[in-house]
Design a protein around this motif. Structure first.
Motif: not given
Length: 516
Positions: A435, A411, A399, A492, A401, A413
């Motif tokens: 996220a 974000a 992840l 998350a 951000v 991921l």
């Protein structure tokens, strides 16, 4: 306790506490809590409602196998099938109790049961007799006793005691009663029922008006010798009477109460943390006994008084309920045996080496991020590892951000979904929002976010943040938890944990029933 009556503590965290929306527990989590309660020397552990679902049956059965020192109880409606199901689940218990219930208030009999008072009386007696075929330890609850007519309530209780019930629980099912009134009810029942001396009178109070503990204590002062309660006051609606408050009120005011419990109160705080971590329901800082501020003193006058003589402003010792000033236990150089031993002290055991390895790997990863590992960190790690073992359909791989003043956070991921990697990207009003939206570009869950809560596990800027996320989809509500020193990553993890729980078949669809 010389010369004093024993006050029995009946803990229903695993049954009534689990009925809080989003507080469902897995079988393994129930066993962990049950072992913690057993270590505290709780007298009776109500492990669940075996007839509710296969999952509940298996959980009660597993707790009955795991617990040897406390009585394990199963709840059952006043129906033969429910009672037999509870009996089957409790077969392997060292000490078993069946708790059966039937409503006795006019409003419940007319609108819910659609039964006459005579029919209710007959069914209550039949239920107790059926339960006695499985065990001599039978408890009966007249549901909504707090709003029942006194004469009829006396008739029912006298009849079920004659049928073999040895514990009579008087529930304030909807939290309607007031302490003076509820205490008088217990006193009147014990005085008016001819065979009252053949049973232990118990109470189960809900906290809708904020007086569940006060009602329970009023009942104790009027002859009740069992209190049904939950850790942290967990329970549906506004919750139940909090075990820690009832126990410590009685223990602290022995000048006022003619009874006492045999609990090991030093296990209260560890058990509170365990339940909070597993359910995702954080304990408010100003919560009595177990809140972070329960023994903190900000006022200079108070601080000065405590330093000169503790009793000036403290009516209990923090150590007596499990608080400790020396809570640093492990670091990055600690080995597997020290890790296992400390978790065992916290009532956390592993069923397999695989589970231990999973938790130990997470411990080493955390130890690289923060120098001092506290008990709270370990409990969070163990819960996270157990969750990972059971709900790992979707995993967070990476992840990133980007968030800066004046710019919209973005974000990106990577998720591993059943062995395949998927990438997502989204912007949002903040880094956590971005996220979550990035996760949804991959998962398309169509869930509703009901709760987002952040709680620091320990103090300090390197503390782990513990995030709770509550999601709802098609009427099913689940909690997800995640912890990390990076709060966005913790968020998350919590969101994915909730999603993983949602895609796991719900093993706990409770039938329609009254709550005692």
């Amino acid at each position: 306790m010389a010369g004093k009556d024993k006050l029995y503590i009946f803990d229903t965290t695993l049954r009534d506490g689990e009925q809080s929306p989003g507080a469902s527990m897995t079988r393994e989590e129930k066993i962990r809590i049950a072992k913690g309660l057993e270590k505290m020397r709780v007298d009776v552990i109500e492990a669940g409602f075996p007839a509710a679902s296969i999952g509940d049956f298996e959980s009660v059965q597993a707790v009955a196998r795991a617990v040897r020192e406390s009585t394990v109880c199963g709840l059952a409606r006043a129906r033969e099938a429910d009672i037999d199901r509870a009996g089957e689940a409790l077969k392997e218990a060292a000490s078993a109790r069946i708790h059966t219930f039937l409503a006795t208030s006019p409003i419940h009999m007319e609108h819910k049961l659609r039964m006459s008072p005579d029919e209710v009386l007959e069914q209550a007696v039949a239920a107790v007799r059926r339960a006695r075929q499985w065990t001599d330890n039978v408890e009966f609850s007249p549901e909504d006793a707090g709003r029942s007519e006194l004469d009829f309530l006396c008739r029912v209780i006298e009849a079920v005691i004659d049928a073999g019930a040895r514990t009579i629980n008087i529930p304030d099912t909807v939290g309607y009663n007031i302490p003076e009134q509820f205490g008088a009810l217990i006193r009147n029942l014990r005085e008016r029922i001819p065979n009252a001396d053949q049973a232990v009178f118990s109470v189960h109070c809900h906290n809708d008006l904020g007086v569940a503990v006060a009602n329970s204590l009023a009942a104790v002062l009027n002859g009740a010798r069992q209190v049904e309660c939950t850790i942290n006051g967990l329970g549906e609606r506004a919750g139940n009477a909090a075990l820690e408050e009832v126990v410590m009120a009685v223990r602290t005011r022995q000048d006022h109460f003619p009874c006492d419990t045999t609990l090991d109160t030093t296990q209260i705080v560890p058990c509170s943390r365990l339940v909070s971590t597993i359910t995702g329901f954080p304990v408010q800082p100003n919560k009595a006994i177990v809140g972070a501020n329960a023994f903190a003193h900000e006022s200079g006058i108070h601080q000065d008084g405590v330093l000169k003589h503790r009793d000036t402003y403290e009516i209990m010792r923090a150590q007596d309920v499990g608080w400790s000033d020396n809570r640093i236990v492990l670091g990055k150089h600690s080995g597997r045996n020290a890790f296992r031993a400390r978790l065992k002290d916290l009532a956390i055991d592993f069923d397999s080496e695989e589970e231990l390895n999973e938790a130990f790997a997470r411990f080493k990863e955390l130890a690289d991020k923060k120098h001092e590992i506290y008990d709270e960190d370990l409990q969070s790690l163990a819960t996270e590892a157990a969750i990972a073992m059971e709900y790992e359909r979707v995993k967070l791989v990476s992840l990133r951000v980007c968030s800066e003043t004046g710019e919209t956070p973005v974000a990106t991921l990577t998720l591993n979904v059943e062995g395949e990697e998927h990438h997502g990207e989204a912007d949002g009003s903040g880094p956590v929002d971005a996220a979550f939206k990035a996760i949804e570009t991959v998962m398309h869950s169509h869930t509703e976010l009901l709760l987002y809560s952040v709680n620091n596990i320990t103090s300090g800027t390197d503390a782990q943040g513990e995030v709770t996320v509550r999601l709802e989809k098609a009427g099913r509500i689940v909690n997800g938890q995640g912890a990390d020193t990076d709060i966005v990553i913790a968020s998350a993890k919590a969101y994915l944990n909730a999603l993983n729980r949602l895609v796991t078949p719900d093993r706990r669809p409770h039938p329609q029933h009254g709550d005692v």
